[in-house]
Design a protein around this motif. Structure first.
Motif, PDB file in Angstrom:
ATOM      1  N   PRO A  72       0.747  -1.334  -0.125  1.00  0.00           N
ATOM      2  CA  PRO A  72       0.125  -0.124  -0.149  1.00  0.00           C
ATOM      3  C   PRO A  72       0.796   1.415  -0.018  1.00  0.00           C
ATOM      4  O   PRO A  72       0.383   2.303  -0.715  1.00  0.00           O
ATOM      5  CB  PRO A  72      -0.883  -0.132   1.307  1.00  0.00           C
ATOM      6  CG  PRO A  72      -0.103  -1.073   2.138  1.00  0.00           C
ATOM      7  CD  PRO A  72       0.613  -1.978   0.969  1.00  0.00           C
ATOM      8  N   VAL A  73       2.319   1.127   0.516  1.00  0.00           N
ATOM      9  CA  VAL A  73       2.912   2.447   0.431  1.00  0.00           C
ATOM     10  C   VAL A  73       3.345   2.775  -0.758  1.00  0.00           C
ATOM     11  O   VAL A  73       3.210   3.829  -1.150  1.00  0.00           O
ATOM     12  CB  VAL A  73       4.052   2.096   1.563  1.00  0.00           C
ATOM     13  CG1 VAL A  73       5.213   3.428   1.279  1.00  0.00           C
ATOM     14  CG2 VAL A  73       3.733   1.989   3.052  1.00  0.00           C
ATOM     15  N   CYS A  74       3.737   1.606  -1.584  1.00  0.00           N
ATOM     16  CA  CYS A  74       4.200   2.041  -2.968  1.00  0.00           C
ATOM     17  C   CYS A  74       2.999   2.361  -4.120  1.00  0.00           C
ATOM     18  O   CYS A  74       3.026   3.275  -4.564  1.00  0.00           O
ATOM     19  CB  CYS A  74       4.829   0.907  -3.529  1.00  0.00           C
ATOM     20  SG  CYS A  74       5.666   0.871  -5.206  1.00  0.00           S
ATOM     21  N   ASP A  75       1.989   1.803  -3.616  1.00  0.00           N
ATOM     22  CA  ASP A  75       0.746   1.893  -4.507  1.00  0.00           C
ATOM     23  C   ASP A  75       0.455   3.395  -4.304  1.00  0.00           C
ATOM     24  O   ASP A  75      -0.028   4.044  -5.183  1.00  0.00           O
ATOM     25  CB  ASP A  75      -0.474   1.219  -3.969  1.00  0.00           C
ATOM     26  CG  ASP A  75      -0.393  -0.200  -4.712  1.00  0.00           C
ATOM     27  OD1 ASP A  75       0.480  -0.407  -5.400  1.00  0.00           O
ATOM     28  OD2 ASP A  75      -0.769  -1.068  -3.983  1.00  0.00           O
ATOM     29  N   ARG A  78       2.550   5.985  -6.332  1.00  0.00           N
ATOM     30  CA  ARG A  78       2.296   5.677  -7.603  1.00  0.00           C
ATOM     31  C   ARG A  78       1.221   6.573  -8.051  1.00  0.00           C
ATOM     32  O   ARG A  78       1.158   7.202  -9.096  1.00  0.00           O
ATOM     33  CB  ARG A  78       2.508   4.282  -8.085  1.00  0.00           C
ATOM     34  CG  ARG A  78       2.428   3.939  -9.629  1.00  0.00           C
ATOM     35  CD  ARG A  78       2.254   2.691  -9.828  1.00  0.00           C
ATOM     36  NE  ARG A  78       1.382   1.618  -9.264  1.00  0.00           N
ATOM     37  CZ  ARG A  78       0.174   2.022  -9.527  1.00  0.00           C
ATOM     38  NH1 ARG A  78      -0.638   2.399 -10.191  1.00  0.00           N
ATOM     39  NH2 ARG A  78      -0.743   0.954  -8.719  1.00  0.00           N
ATOM     40  N   ARG A  79       0.277   6.215  -7.357  1.00  0.00           N
ATOM     41  CA  ARG A  79      -1.287   6.570  -7.535  1.00  0.00           C
ATOM     42  C   ARG A  79      -1.156   8.213  -7.403  1.00  0.00           C
ATOM     43  O   ARG A  79      -1.897   8.990  -8.189  1.00  0.00           O
ATOM     44  CB  ARG A  79      -2.332   5.952  -6.802  1.00  0.00           C
ATOM     45  CG  ARG A  79      -2.596   4.674  -7.133  1.00  0.00           C
ATOM     46  CD  ARG A  79      -3.803   3.834  -6.285  1.00  0.00           C
ATOM     47  NE  ARG A  79      -3.653   2.705  -6.443  1.00  0.00           N
ATOM     48  CZ  ARG A  79      -4.193   1.684  -7.622  1.00  0.00           C
ATOM     49  NH1 ARG A  79      -5.048   2.712  -8.443  1.00  0.00           N
ATOM     50  NH2 ARG A  79      -4.345   0.675  -7.738  1.00  0.00           N
ATOM     51  N   ALA A  80      -0.521   8.599  -6.302  1.00  0.00           N
ATOM     52  CA  ALA A  80      -0.409  10.163  -6.339  1.00  0.00           C
ATOM     53  C   ALA A  80       0.332  10.746  -7.635  1.00  0.00           C
ATOM     54  O   ALA A  80      -0.311  11.896  -8.031  1.00  0.00           O
ATOM     55  CB  ALA A  80       0.437  10.568  -5.138  1.00  0.00           C
ATOM     56  N   CYS A  81       1.056  10.188  -8.113  1.00  0.00           N
ATOM     57  CA  CYS A  81       2.036  10.766  -9.152  1.00  0.00           C
ATOM     58  C   CYS A  81       0.764  10.623 -10.542  1.00  0.00           C
ATOM     59  O   CYS A  81       0.858  11.839 -11.348  1.00  0.00           O
ATOM     60  CB  CYS A  81       3.169   9.990  -9.511  1.00  0.00           C
ATOM     61  SG  CYS A  81       4.600  10.344  -8.343  1.00  0.00           S
TER      62      CYS A  81
END
Length: 198
Positions: A72-75, A78-81
């Motif tokens: 969830p941290v990496c997701d 990525r989704r923020a960008c």
């Protein structure tokens, strides 16, 4: 108010909080009742999905997607960008976004999203044991937005009752207290489990 910039600043703040998340800490309690850190990050991810749907498709579904993402941290990063890229491509005159049977301006959606992202960024920092006040300028801009968006009918459903703060409190403290967060603990009283509130 520059809504794209407001959204970007809220994401930058939340990303700073998420960066403090350590492996093995996803089971920690958060200021959100019944959510551990993994579930809170999943909710944040769902909120970014909803904003992205609104920006790119003009419609937000009423129910979040399936949770249980492996990282969830990496997701979230990525989704923020991806969300910021989609917002940058939005026409200057914006667009209307449909949520259920209601239509709203994309800028209103972005402001609501900025409140949600920021306050949950605060929640993440609390859960990680590294409290981070919301930057004063950001909190000062979001507090009137939150006051417009959160009514009495939301209390006990999406948000806990507002918490009193001392006179002259920082804008960050006033913002999170208005949204039901206690400044002295992560007691699970700040928010209630529900679909993204956009």
């Amino acid at each position: 108010m520059n809504f794209g910039e407001l959204l970007e600043r809220s994401l930058a703040y939340a990303l700073g909080s998420v960066a403090e998340t350590e492996p093995g800490s996803l089971g920690r309690a958060t200021p959100c009742a019944q959510w551990d850190l993994r579930e809170l990050l999943g909710h944040l991810d769902d909120a970014l999905d909803a904003l992205y749907e609104g920006v790119t498709g003009g419609r937000i579904g009423l129910f979040p997607g399936a949770g249980g993402r492996p990282d969830p941290v990496c997701d979230f990063r990525r989704r923020a960008c991806v969300l910021l890229g989609a917002w940058a491509a939005l026409p200057e005159d914006g667009r209307r976004v449909t949520v259920g049977d209601r239509s709203l301006d994309a800028r209103v959606m972005a402001a609501a999203g900025a409140v949600e992202i920021t306050v949950h960024g605060w929640d993440v920092a609390q859960a990680c044991g590294r409290p981070r006040p919301v930057p004063d300028a950001l909190a000062s801009e979001l507090l009137p937005v939150a006051r417009c968006l959160v009514g009495d009918e939301d209390r006990g459903v999406r948000f806990a009752e507002p918490v009193d703060v001392r006179p002259g409190a920082l804008a960050s403290d006033r913002l999170v207290a208005f949204l039901g967060r206690r400044l002295d603990s992560s007691s699970g009283r700040g928010c209630r489990t529900s679909p993204p509130s956009l």
